[in-house]
Motif scaffolding. Structure first.
Motif, PDB file in Angstrom:
ATOM      1  N   LEU A   1      11.921  18.515 -80.144  1.00  0.00           N
ATOM      2  CA  LEU A   1      12.819  19.661 -80.058  1.00  0.00           C
ATOM      3  C   LEU A   1      12.250  20.821 -80.852  1.00  0.00           C
ATOM      4  O   LEU A   1      11.846  20.661 -82.004  1.00  0.00           O
ATOM      5  CB  LEU A   1      14.190  19.312 -80.648  1.00  0.00           C
ATOM      6  CG  LEU A   1      15.085  18.394 -79.842  1.00  0.00           C
ATOM      7  CD1 LEU A   1      16.441  18.287 -80.535  1.00  0.00           C
ATOM      8  CD2 LEU A   1      15.254  18.920 -78.427  1.00  0.00           C
ATOM      9  N   LEU A   2      12.247  21.981 -80.226  1.00  0.00           N
ATOM     10  CA  LEU A   2      11.740  23.177 -80.874  1.00  0.00           C
ATOM     11  C   LEU A   2      12.943  24.063 -81.183  1.00  0.00           C
ATOM     12  O   LEU A   2      13.760  24.332 -80.295  1.00  0.00           O
ATOM     13  CB  LEU A   2      10.768  23.885 -79.922  1.00  0.00           C
ATOM     14  CG  LEU A   2       9.903  25.024 -80.444  1.00  0.00           C
ATOM     15  CD1 LEU A   2      10.636  26.340 -80.517  1.00  0.00           C
ATOM     16  CD2 LEU A   2       9.273  24.683 -81.800  1.00  0.00           C
ATOM     17  N   GLU A   3      13.053  24.484 -82.431  1.00  0.00           N
ATOM     18  CA  GLU A   3      14.186  25.328 -82.802  1.00  0.00           C
ATOM     19  C   GLU A   3      13.710  26.638 -83.409  1.00  0.00           C
ATOM     20  O   GLU A   3      12.899  26.650 -84.333  1.00  0.00           O
ATOM     21  CB  GLU A   3      15.091  24.598 -83.808  1.00  0.00           C
ATOM     22  CG  GLU A   3      16.277  25.461 -84.221  1.00  0.00           C
ATOM     23  CD  GLU A   3      17.385  24.691 -84.917  1.00  0.00           C
ATOM     24  OE1 GLU A   3      17.102  23.603 -85.465  1.00  0.00           O
ATOM     25  OE2 GLU A   3      18.534  25.185 -84.905  1.00  0.00           O
TER      26      GLU A   3
ATOM     27  N   THR B   1       2.407  24.754 -78.902  1.00  0.00           N
ATOM     28  CA  THR B   1       2.094  25.178 -80.269  1.00  0.00           C
ATOM     29  C   THR B   1       2.779  26.514 -80.536  1.00  0.00           C
ATOM     30  O   THR B   1       2.660  27.450 -79.752  1.00  0.00           O
ATOM     31  CB  THR B   1       0.573  25.322 -80.476  1.00  0.00           C
ATOM     32  OG1 THR B   1       0.049  26.258 -79.551  1.00  0.00           O
ATOM     33  CG2 THR B   1      -0.131  23.990 -80.310  1.00  0.00           C
ATOM     34  N   HIS B   2       3.514  26.572 -81.651  1.00  0.00           N
ATOM     35  CA  HIS B   2       4.325  27.752 -81.986  1.00  0.00           C
ATOM     36  C   HIS B   2       3.960  28.286 -83.355  1.00  0.00           C
ATOM     37  O   HIS B   2       3.312  27.608 -84.149  1.00  0.00           O
ATOM     38  CB  HIS B   2       5.810  27.388 -81.989  1.00  0.00           C
ATOM     39  CG  HIS B   2       6.269  26.685 -80.750  1.00  0.00           C
ATOM     40  ND1 HIS B   2       6.148  25.325 -80.590  1.00  0.00           N
ATOM     41  CD2 HIS B   2       6.808  27.145 -79.609  1.00  0.00           C
ATOM     42  CE1 HIS B   2       6.612  24.978 -79.402  1.00  0.00           C
ATOM     43  NE2 HIS B   2       7.015  26.063 -78.780  1.00  0.00           N
ATOM     44  N   LEU B   3       4.451  29.487 -83.638  1.00  0.00           N
ATOM     45  CA  LEU B   3       4.291  30.087 -84.961  1.00  0.00           C
ATOM     46  C   LEU B   3       5.292  29.472 -85.930  1.00  0.00           C
ATOM     47  O   LEU B   3       6.239  28.806 -85.523  1.00  0.00           O
ATOM     48  CB  LEU B   3       4.556  31.598 -84.869  1.00  0.00           C
ATOM     49  CG  LEU B   3       3.634  32.381 -83.932  1.00  0.00           C
ATOM     50  CD1 LEU B   3       4.194  33.786 -83.724  1.00  0.00           C
ATOM     51  CD2 LEU B   3       2.225  32.448 -84.509  1.00  0.00           C
TER      52      LEU B   3
ATOM     53  N   MET C   1       1.960  34.299 -78.182  1.00  0.00           N
ATOM     54  CA  MET C   1       2.498  34.447 -76.823  1.00  0.00           C
ATOM     55  C   MET C   1       3.582  33.409 -76.560  1.00  0.00           C
ATOM     56  O   MET C   1       4.657  33.724 -76.049  1.00  0.00           O
ATOM     57  CB  MET C   1       1.379  34.262 -75.799  1.00  0.00           C
ATOM     58  CG  MET C   1       0.501  35.462 -75.593  1.00  0.00           C
ATOM     59  SD  MET C   1       1.407  36.794 -74.747  1.00  0.00           S
ATOM     60  CE  MET C   1       0.003  37.770 -74.179  1.00  0.00           C
ATOM     61  N   HIS C   2       3.272  32.157 -76.892  1.00  0.00           N
ATOM     62  CA  HIS C   2       4.205  31.069 -76.599  1.00  0.00           C
ATOM     63  C   HIS C   2       5.547  31.311 -77.314  1.00  0.00           C
ATOM     64  O   HIS C   2       6.618  31.170 -76.720  1.00  0.00           O
ATOM     65  CB  HIS C   2       3.587  29.740 -77.025  1.00  0.00           C
ATOM     66  CG  HIS C   2       4.369  28.564 -76.570  1.00  0.00           C
ATOM     67  ND1 HIS C   2       3.807  27.513 -75.887  1.00  0.00           N
ATOM     68  CD2 HIS C   2       5.687  28.282 -76.676  1.00  0.00           C
ATOM     69  CE1 HIS C   2       4.762  26.638 -75.601  1.00  0.00           C
ATOM     70  NE2 HIS C   2       5.909  27.078 -76.086  1.00  0.00           N
ATOM     71  N   THR C   3       5.467  31.696 -78.585  1.00  0.00           N
ATOM     72  CA  THR C   3       6.691  31.952 -79.343  1.00  0.00           C
ATOM     73  C   THR C   3       7.432  33.157 -78.751  1.00  0.00           C
ATOM     74  O   THR C   3       8.664  33.145 -78.632  1.00  0.00           O
ATOM     75  CB  THR C   3       6.350  32.160 -80.830  1.00  0.00           C
ATOM     76  OG1 THR C   3       5.595  31.023 -81.278  1.00  0.00           O
ATOM     77  CG2 THR C   3       7.606  32.292 -81.677  1.00  0.00           C
TER      78      THR C   3
ATOM     79  N   MET D   1       7.456  33.996 -75.685  1.00  0.00           N
ATOM     80  CA  MET D   1       8.097  33.567 -74.438  1.00  0.00           C
ATOM     81  C   MET D   1       9.470  32.946 -74.714  1.00  0.00           C
ATOM     82  O   MET D   1      10.403  33.146 -73.945  1.00  0.00           O
ATOM     83  CB  MET D   1       7.225  32.543 -73.708  1.00  0.00           C
ATOM     84  CG  MET D   1       5.867  33.050 -73.328  1.00  0.00           C
ATOM     85  SD  MET D   1       5.966  34.438 -72.212  1.00  0.00           S
ATOM     86  CE  MET D   1       5.413  33.654 -70.760  1.00  0.00           C
ATOM     87  N   HIS D   2       9.564  32.191 -75.823  1.00  0.00           N
ATOM     88  CA  HIS D   2      10.883  31.643 -76.190  1.00  0.00           C
ATOM     89  C   HIS D   2      11.871  32.775 -76.469  1.00  0.00           C
ATOM     90  O   HIS D   2      13.040  32.681 -76.117  1.00  0.00           O
ATOM     91  CB  HIS D   2      10.760  30.757 -77.430  1.00  0.00           C
ATOM     92  CG  HIS D   2      10.225  29.377 -77.151  1.00  0.00           C
ATOM     93  ND1 HIS D   2      11.024  28.344 -76.745  1.00  0.00           N
ATOM     94  CD2 HIS D   2       8.974  28.875 -77.227  1.00  0.00           C
ATOM     95  CE1 HIS D   2      10.286  27.247 -76.587  1.00  0.00           C
ATOM     96  NE2 HIS D   2       9.032  27.544 -76.868  1.00  0.00           N
ATOM     97  N   LEU D   3      11.376  33.829 -77.125  1.00  0.00           N
ATOM     98  CA  LEU D   3      12.259  34.954 -77.448  1.00  0.00           C
ATOM     99  C   LEU D   3      12.704  35.659 -76.167  1.00  0.00           C
ATOM    100  O   LEU D   3      13.875  36.009 -76.011  1.00  0.00           O
ATOM    101  CB  LEU D   3      11.553  35.947 -78.378  1.00  0.00           C
ATOM    102  CG  LEU D   3      11.104  35.379 -79.738  1.00  0.00           C
ATOM    103  CD1 LEU D   3      10.491  36.483 -80.590  1.00  0.00           C
ATOM    104  CD2 LEU D   3      12.266  34.718 -80.478  1.00  0.00           C
TER     105      LEU D   3
ATOM    106  N   PRO E   1      13.665  21.447 -75.646  1.00  0.00           N
ATOM    107  CA  PRO E   1      12.519  20.542 -75.721  1.00  0.00           C
ATOM    108  C   PRO E   1      11.254  21.321 -75.408  1.00  0.00           C
ATOM    109  O   PRO E   1      11.224  22.083 -74.441  1.00  0.00           O
ATOM    110  CB  PRO E   1      12.810  19.504 -74.639  1.00  0.00           C
ATOM    111  CG  PRO E   1      13.781  20.142 -73.716  1.00  0.00           C
ATOM    112  CD  PRO E   1      14.529  21.171 -74.499  1.00  0.00           C
ATOM    113  N   CYS E   2      10.221  21.172 -76.227  1.00  0.00           N
ATOM    114  CA  CYS E   2       8.966  21.874 -75.976  1.00  0.00           C
ATOM    115  C   CYS E   2       7.850  21.204 -76.768  1.00  0.00           C
ATOM    116  O   CYS E   2       8.008  20.892 -77.940  1.00  0.00           O
ATOM    117  CB  CYS E   2       9.071  23.352 -76.363  1.00  0.00           C
ATOM    118  SG  CYS E   2       7.614  24.288 -75.849  1.00  0.00           S
ATOM    119  N   GLY E   3       6.719  21.000 -76.115  1.00  0.00           N
ATOM    120  CA  GLY E   3       5.598  20.327 -76.771  1.00  0.00           C
ATOM    121  C   GLY E   3       4.476  21.263 -77.169  1.00  0.00           C
ATOM    122  O   GLY E   3       3.439  20.820 -77.645  1.00  0.00           O
TER     123      GLY E   3
HETATM  124 ZN   LIG Z   1       7.512  26.183 -76.812  1.00  0.00          ZN
END
Ligand SMILES: [Zn+2]
Length: 232
Positions: free
Chosen positions: A187-189, A201-203, A100-102, A104-106, A197-199
Motif C-alpha cells: 500500500l502506498l500512502e 518507486t516513489h519520493l 513523475m510517478h509521485t 501521477m498519484h497527485l 496499492p502500488c509497487g
Molecule cells: Zn505508485
C-alpha cells in the motif's frame, strides 16, 4: 526470487550482489536496486561492474518465477554465475521516474475519475481518465502544485489479504481497488492525499516533485481524456 531492494528503499542507488543465474543473456542477481518495467514505469538502466570489467544494463524486466532480468548491451562483457558484481543505477533517470510517478498519484488525486491507463518516462508522462468532462488545465495544474508545495509525506506498508478483508473501511478509502490472491499487497500512502496499492518507486515527500507542467489534454474516445505532464 531476486530480493527487491528498491521496494523497501527507492533511494538506494547501488548494491553489491551475486550473479545467481542467466536467462537468454540477461543477468539474474540475488538482490538488486534495479526496478523492472511494470505499472507503467520503465525498467532501470545502469551498470554492473566486477573484476575491472563493466557491463551496461540497457533495460530491466521481470523473468519467470519472480526473477529480475538485467538486460546487457550487446557488446558488453558478461559476468558468470557466482561472480560478485556491483550494480549501480542511472540515478538521474530513475529519480526523474520517481518524481513523475509521485506526480501521477497527485494528478490522480486531483482528477477523481477512474484511471484506465498510464505511462511514465523521464521526459513526459501521461494518465488516461475515464471521463467525459473537459479538463481545466490551469485549475488542475494549480491543484497539483499546491499538493507539491504542501510537501505531504509518502510512505508504503505491506498488508495481507486477510488484514485487508478485516478492514472494509480501509478498502473503501482506496482510490484503486487492491488485487487479491498474491497473499500480500503493497500500500502506498501520500498522507492526506492518496492511498492505493502500488509497487512502483516513489519520493519520500511530494515537495521533491518540484515544478511540473500540465501538457496536452487529448480526447481519446468519448469517455477517455489523456492528460500529459512534464517536469521542468
Ligand atoms: Zn505508485
Amino acid at each position: 526470487m531476486s530480493e527487491e531492494l528498491f521496494r523497501e528503499d527507492s533511494y538506494l542507488r547501488e548494491c553489491d550482489a551475486t550473479v545467481v543465474g542467466m536467462d537468454a543473456g540477461a543477468i539474474i542477481l540475488d538482490q538488486t536496486v534495479f526496478y523492472p518495467q511494470g505499472g507503467g514505469q520503465p525498467g532501470d538502466i545502469g551498470t554492473l561492474t566486477w573484476n575491472g570489467k563493466t557491463a551496461n544494463v540497457v533495460d530491466t524486466r521481470y523473468g519467470e518465477h519472480g526473477t529480475i532480468l538485467h538486460l546487457l548491451e550487446e557488446a558488453s562483457p558478461c559476468p558468470a554465475v557466482g561472480d560478485n558484481v556491483h550494480a549501480a543505477l542511472d540515478w538521474e533517470r530513475r529519480y526523474r521516474h520517481m518524481r513523475m510517478h509521485t506526480a501521477m498519484h497527485l494528478l490522480g488525486a486531483v482528477l477523481q475519475y477512474g484511471v484506465t491507463g498510464g505511462n511514465i518516462s523521464a521526459e513526459k508522462s501521461r494518465l488516461d481518465f475515464d471521463m467525459e468532462d473537459s479538463v481545466d488545465k490551469e485549475a488542475v495544474a494549480a491543484a497539483v502544485q499546491k499538493l507539491v508545495v504542501e510537501d505531504h509525506a509518502v510512505s508504503h506498508r505491506w498488508i495481507t489479504d486477510a488484514e485487508l478483508d478485516a478492514q472494509p473501511s480501509l478498502v473503501r478509502t482506496m482510490s484503486v481497488q487492491p488485487p487479491r490472491g498474491k497473499g500480500r499487497i503493497r500500500l502506498l500512502e501520500i498522507e492526506g492525499v492518496d492511498l492505493q496499492p502500488c509497487g512502483g518507486t516513489h519520493l519520500r515527500s511530494t515537495g521533491e516533485v518540484g515544478q511540473l507542467r500540465i501538457g496536452k489534454v487529448e480526447k481519446k474516445g468519448r469517455r477517455n481524456r489523456r492528460v500529459n505532464i512534464h517536469l521542468d
